[in-house]
Design a protein around this motif. Structure first.
Motif, PDB file in Angstrom:
ATOM      1  N   GLY A 350      76.506 -53.227  12.978  1.00 36.47           N
ATOM      2  CA  GLY A 350      75.551 -52.693  12.012  1.00 36.47           C
ATOM      3  C   GLY A 350      74.829 -51.477  12.567  1.00 36.47           C
ATOM      4  N   LEU A 351      74.501 -51.530  13.856  1.00 41.11           N
ATOM      5  CA  LEU A 351      73.859 -50.387  14.517  1.00 41.11           C
ATOM      6  C   LEU A 351      74.818 -49.192  14.573  1.00 41.11           C
ATOM      7  CD1 LEU A 351      71.364 -49.337  16.018  1.00 41.11           C
ATOM      8  CD2 LEU A 351      72.283 -50.355  18.117  1.00 41.11           C
ATOM      9  N   VAL A 352      76.110 -49.457  14.809  1.00 46.26           N
ATOM     10  CA  VAL A 352      77.108 -48.386  14.813  1.00 46.26           C
ATOM     11  C   VAL A 352      77.146 -47.679  13.462  1.00 46.26           C
ATOM     12  CG1 VAL A 352      79.599 -47.926  14.880  1.00 46.26           C
ATOM     13  CG2 VAL A 352      78.554 -49.336  16.653  1.00 46.26           C
ATOM     14  N   VAL A 353      77.189 -48.474  12.397  1.00 48.61           N
ATOM     15  CA  VAL A 353      77.234 -47.893  11.049  1.00 48.61           C
ATOM     16  C   VAL A 353      75.970 -47.087  10.774  1.00 48.61           C
ATOM     17  CG1 VAL A 353      77.314 -48.448   8.585  1.00 48.61           C
ATOM     18  CG2 VAL A 353      78.772 -49.688  10.188  1.00 48.61           C
ATOM     19  N   LEU A 415      92.121 -55.078   6.427  1.00 49.72           N
ATOM     20  CA  LEU A 415      92.650 -53.716   6.359  1.00 49.72           C
ATOM     21  C   LEU A 415      92.883 -53.289   4.918  1.00 49.72           C
ATOM     22  CD1 LEU A 415      95.236 -53.683   9.290  1.00 49.72           C
ATOM     23  CD2 LEU A 415      93.283 -52.145   9.046  1.00 49.72           C
ATOM     24  N   ALA A 416      93.489 -54.192   4.123  1.00 52.36           N
ATOM     25  CA  ALA A 416      93.804 -53.846   2.737  1.00 52.36           C
ATOM     26  C   ALA A 416      92.535 -53.676   1.908  1.00 52.36           C
ATOM     27  CB  ALA A 416      94.698 -54.920   2.123  1.00 52.36           C
ATOM     28  N   ALA A 417      91.604 -54.624   2.056  1.00 48.01           N
ATOM     29  CA  ALA A 417      90.382 -54.574   1.251  1.00 48.01           C
ATOM     30  C   ALA A 417      89.516 -53.379   1.638  1.00 48.01           C
ATOM     31  CB  ALA A 417      89.597 -55.879   1.420  1.00 48.01           C
ATOM     32  N   VAL A 418      89.345 -53.159   2.954  1.00 42.81           N
ATOM     33  CA  VAL A 418      88.534 -52.025   3.395  1.00 42.81           C
ATOM     34  C   VAL A 418      89.229 -50.718   3.048  1.00 42.81           C
ATOM     35  CG1 VAL A 418      87.660 -50.832   5.436  1.00 42.81           C
ATOM     36  CG2 VAL A 418      87.299 -53.285   5.181  1.00 42.81           C
ATOM     37  N   GLY A 419      90.570 -50.679   3.191  1.00 46.03           N
ATOM     38  CA  GLY A 419      91.295 -49.472   2.805  1.00 46.03           C
ATOM     39  C   GLY A 419      91.143 -49.168   1.327  1.00 46.03           C
ATOM     40  N   MET A 500      82.398 -44.081   4.194  1.00 45.11           N
ATOM     41  CA  MET A 500      82.601 -45.039   5.270  1.00 45.11           C
ATOM     42  C   MET A 500      81.405 -45.978   5.419  1.00 45.11           C
ATOM     43  SD  MET A 500      82.992 -44.392   9.378  1.00 45.11           S
ATOM     44  CE  MET A 500      81.223 -44.114   9.525  1.00 45.11           C
ATOM     45  N   ARG A 501      80.200 -45.433   5.384  1.00 43.40           N
ATOM     46  CA  ARG A 501      79.010 -46.267   5.560  1.00 43.40           C
ATOM     47  C   ARG A 501      78.878 -47.285   4.439  1.00 43.40           C
ATOM     48  NH1 ARG A 501      74.108 -42.481   7.689  1.00 43.40           N
ATOM     49  NH2 ARG A 501      73.196 -44.538   7.967  1.00 43.40           N
ATOM     50  N   ALA A 502      79.198 -46.883   3.221  1.00 40.09           N
ATOM     51  CA  ALA A 502      79.144 -47.835   2.102  1.00 40.09           C
ATOM     52  C   ALA A 502      80.241 -48.885   2.224  1.00 40.09           C
ATOM     53  CB  ALA A 502      79.265 -47.089   0.772  1.00 40.09           C
ATOM     54  N   THR A 503      81.417 -48.468   2.675  1.00 41.83           N
ATOM     55  CA  THR A 503      82.552 -49.385   2.785  1.00 41.83           C
ATOM     56  C   THR A 503      82.316 -50.455   3.835  1.00 41.83           C
ATOM     57  OG1 THR A 503      84.114 -47.668   2.079  1.00 41.83           O
ATOM     58  CG2 THR A 503      85.011 -49.520   3.333  1.00 41.83           C
ATOM     59  N   LEU A 504      81.732 -50.088   4.961  1.00 39.22           N
ATOM     60  CA  LEU A 504      81.612 -51.015   6.082  1.00 39.22           C
ATOM     61  C   LEU A 504      80.552 -52.088   5.876  1.00 39.22           C
ATOM     62  CD1 LEU A 504      82.200 -48.716   9.183  1.00 39.22           C
ATOM     63  CD2 LEU A 504      83.797 -50.101   7.873  1.00 39.22           C
ATOM     64  N   ILE A 505      79.825 -52.026   4.787  1.00 35.48           N
ATOM     65  CA  ILE A 505      78.907 -53.122   4.459  1.00 35.48           C
ATOM     66  C   ILE A 505      79.694 -54.411   4.243  1.00 35.48           C
ATOM     67  CG2 ILE A 505      77.287 -53.979   2.724  1.00 35.48           C
ATOM     68  CD1 ILE A 505      76.366 -51.095   2.311  1.00 35.48           C
ATOM     69  N   LEU A 506      80.897 -54.307   3.646  1.00 37.32           N
ATOM     70  CA  LEU A 506      81.698 -55.499   3.352  1.00 37.32           C
ATOM     71  C   LEU A 506      82.068 -56.279   4.608  1.00 37.32           C
ATOM     72  CD1 LEU A 506      83.349 -57.305   1.444  1.00 37.32           C
ATOM     73  CD2 LEU A 506      85.212 -55.622   1.607  1.00 37.32           C
ATOM     74  N   PRO A 507      82.721 -55.681   5.630  1.00 38.35           N
ATOM     75  CA  PRO A 507      83.026 -56.472   6.825  1.00 38.35           C
ATOM     76  C   PRO A 507      81.786 -56.967   7.568  1.00 38.35           C
ATOM     77  CG  PRO A 507      83.590 -54.155   7.162  1.00 38.35           C
ATOM     78  CD  PRO A 507      83.298 -54.325   5.714  1.00 38.35           C
ATOM     79  N   LEU A 508      80.686 -56.212   7.510  1.00 37.05           N
ATOM     80  CA  LEU A 508      79.461 -56.672   8.168  1.00 37.05           C
ATOM     81  C   LEU A 508      78.908 -57.936   7.510  1.00 37.05           C
ATOM     82  CD1 LEU A 508      77.627 -53.282   8.872  1.00 37.05           C
ATOM     83  CD2 LEU A 508      78.668 -54.831  10.535  1.00 37.05           C
ATOM     84  N   VAL A 509      78.960 -57.982   6.197  1.00 39.98           N
ATOM     85  CA  VAL A 509      78.488 -59.178   5.475  1.00 39.98           C
ATOM     86  C   VAL A 509      79.352 -60.385   5.847  1.00 39.98           C
ATOM     87  CG1 VAL A 509      78.309 -60.240   3.198  1.00 39.98           C
ATOM     88  CG2 VAL A 509      77.417 -57.943   3.571  1.00 39.98           C
ATOM     89  N   LEU A 510      80.659 -60.183   5.928  1.00 40.22           N
ATOM     90  CA  LEU A 510      81.554 -61.291   6.258  1.00 40.22           C
ATOM     91  C   LEU A 510      81.334 -61.776   7.684  1.00 40.22           C
ATOM     92  CD1 LEU A 510      83.499 -62.328   4.109  1.00 40.22           C
ATOM     93  CD2 LEU A 510      85.379 -61.434   5.473  1.00 40.22           C
ATOM     94  N   LEU A 511      81.079 -60.862   8.623  1.00 40.92           N
ATOM     95  CA  LEU A 511      80.794 -61.267   9.994  1.00 40.92           C
ATOM     96  C   LEU A 511      79.503 -62.072  10.078  1.00 40.92           C
ATOM     97  CD1 LEU A 511      81.750 -58.048  12.012  1.00 40.92           C
ATOM     98  CD2 LEU A 511      82.901 -60.268  12.068  1.00 40.92           C
TER      99      LEU A 511
END
Length: 540
Positions: A350-353, A415-419, A500-511
């Protein structure tokens, strides 16, 4: 359980880990080479996603079957066959001269990787007694973690100094050495019971997994509409879900015989829970790395080596933490270690994003990567210890195949969902960014400029090194070319960063959800060893 040769289990573990390292390395090493491959092979973003996903897709689809094949024919035999297939396919990938050739080679690589991977966990479960498996899984977990996060660093060096082909050629000598070691030191385990392969279950599982992941990968490029005649992407995904439902119904009906997925394994709550957690971890890992590597090279402008070095501290921290986490899991159980690790990893990424921006430098993301690497090092070994501690050796192949399938299926869906989400975000963010930067473009080219970026995310977007997303049309006067190029670079950098910043919310929520799930782990699991009659003696 019988073995034909007595070797130190740690020597066998080293051989297993060498092969496993090579297989897992290929799931992330390709990411760092994407800009160079895109430019050299003239591959679009859609083709690039297939180069990345084809390997993981086939890998995920075949893992359950490969785990059962290991029970049927012996893990040593399947391990060696997988190594041979993977090594030869790696050489073919290095010689590829077009995106289609490279995708075909990656598919065959996935077959080899799938045959090999389940045999590592099943053999560790058999040759180590329960009280030492945590330490063994600690080494295995360190290899898994380091291979996954080392890919960008090693790949960066190979791409910069040797060319993208060498991320594949490097597997050839490593594969040859591992094959020789496997033949020499791995025991030929023979179970004292007959196994058979569940062919109907194999067909249903493979078909269902393929349709679901294919639909996710191809969805955005087909606008989530028609893909084959009247067949639409939602229909493909829906058919895959229905076939998977039929697979589980068929497996439950065959539970008294020998199904591909023995339902008795899921009576252990921790094993069931870890299958979800490992899938979520893979979703987050693979989903985060692909956009991040593209950001480092295509937006910040780092070379492949510089981008790899930027991610290297995360690899080093993970490598140092993982063995200690494995030994600690043996002593106190893995619940709180795993919970802490996943929490730190979620916070770190999250800090990276949050730190990612268009004017970032090579080390801007370092604080987040260090926190994330610390957390990642605390996840692999405890997770395997919790999942496999109470699994009987006769079920080790099936259990290993299942948990590795969950990992790889989580990775390919991630990969598919984030892509797909990244492409969807680029469709809106690039258009908005193009409209904002169009004023610096000569008036006669403004509408064409905006239209080019508006259509880019559907397959024509190029993310190669030094590119600005969309190639300039032919016939642009030289006096206008400089202004258009500068505006295109600003448009791509701003649009990609926001997407990218909007997209990476999804994997962060799952983690974060995976971290919370660890609170439901049965804490006393580390105190219970498998029943004596189910425990195999270690190889002396």
């Amino acid at each position: 359980m019988k073995t034909d040769r007595q070797h130190s289990p740690w020597l066998v573990l080293a051989t297993l880990c060498l092969g496993f390292f090579m297989i897992l390395l290929d799931t992330t090493i390709v990411n760092i080479a994407i800009p160079d491959m895109s430019a050299d092979l003239n591959a679009s973003l859609d083709q690039i996603l297939w180069i990345v996903n084809a390997y993981v897709l086939v890998y995920a689809v075949l893992l359950i079957t490969a785990g059962r094949l290991g029970d049927l024919y012996g893990p040593k035999q399947l391990f060696i066959v997988g190594l041979v297939v993977f090594t030869l396919a790696s050489a073919a990938c290095g010689f590829a001269t077009s995106p289609s050739q490279l995708i075909a080679g990656r598919i065959v690589q996935g077959v080899g990787g799938a045959l090999l991977t389940p045999q590592t966990l099943s053999m560790i479960t058999v040759i180590f007694p329960a009280e030492k498996r945590g330490a063994a899984f600690g080494v295995w977990g360190a290899v898994a973690g380091v291979a996954t996060v080392t890919g960008p660093t090693l790949g960066g060096y190979l791409v910069t100094d040797w060319g993208w082909e060498w991320i594949f050629f490097v597997n050839v000598p490593v594969g040859a050495v591992t094959i020789a070691l496997a033949v020499a030191v791995m025991p030929n385990l023979r179970l004292n019971r007959e196994h058979r392969l569940d062919w109907p279950g194999t067909f249903l599982a493979s078909t269902g997994l393929f349709l679901v992941t294919y639909g996710l990968i191809e969805g955005e490029s087909h606008h989530w509409g028609k893909v084959w005649g009247p067949v639409t992407i939602p229909m493909v995904i829906g058919a895959g879900v229905l076939i998977l439902a039929a697979f589980f119904a068929q497996q439950y009906a065959a539970r008294a015989r020998e199904p591909l997925v023995p339902f008795s394994i899921f009576s252990d709550r921790n094993f069931s829970l870890m299958n979800w957690v490992v899938g979520a971890i893979a979703f987050g890992m693979f989903g985060l790395f692909l956009p991040l590597v593209l950001f480092l090279q295509s937006v910040i402008g780092l070379s492949a080596l510089q981008a790899g070095l930027a991610l290297a501290p995360m690899s080093l921290v993970t490598m140092c933490i993982a063995p200690f986490a494995g030994r600690a899991a043996d002593r106190i159980g893995g619940k709180w270690i795993l919970f802490t690790g996943l929490s730190l990893w979620s916070v770190g990424m999250g800090l990276v994003v949050w730190l990612a921006r268009g004017d970032a430098g090579q080390w801007t993301l370092l604080p987040g990567l260090l926190v994330a690497g610390t957390g990642l090092g605390m996840t692999f070994a405890p997770l395997q210890t919790i999942a496999m501690r109470n699994i009987a050796p006769r079920m080790a192949g099936a259990a290993s195949g299942l948990i590795n399938t969950s990992r790889q299926l989580g990775g390919v869906i991630g990969l598919a969902a984030v892509g797909a989400l990244l492409q969807a975000q680029l469709a809106s963010q690039l258009r908005e960014s193009a409209q904002a930067n169009a004023q610096s473009v000569p008036p006669e080219f403004r509408s064409q400029f905006v239209a080019g970026f508006s259509d880019a995310s559907t397959g024509s977007l190029h993310v190669g090194a030094g590119q600005s997303g969309v190639p300039l049309p032919p016939g642009v006067p030289e006096q206008a070319r400089q202004a258009i190029t500068a505006a295109a670079e600003r448009t791509f950098h701003d649009g990609f960063t926001d997407a990218m910043r909007a997209t990476l919310i999804l994997p962060l929520v799952l983690l974060a959800a995976a971290a919370l799930s660890c609170l439901f782990i049965r804490q006393d699991a580390h105190d219970r060893a498998p029943a004596a009659e189910e425990t195999a003696a270690p190889v002396a």
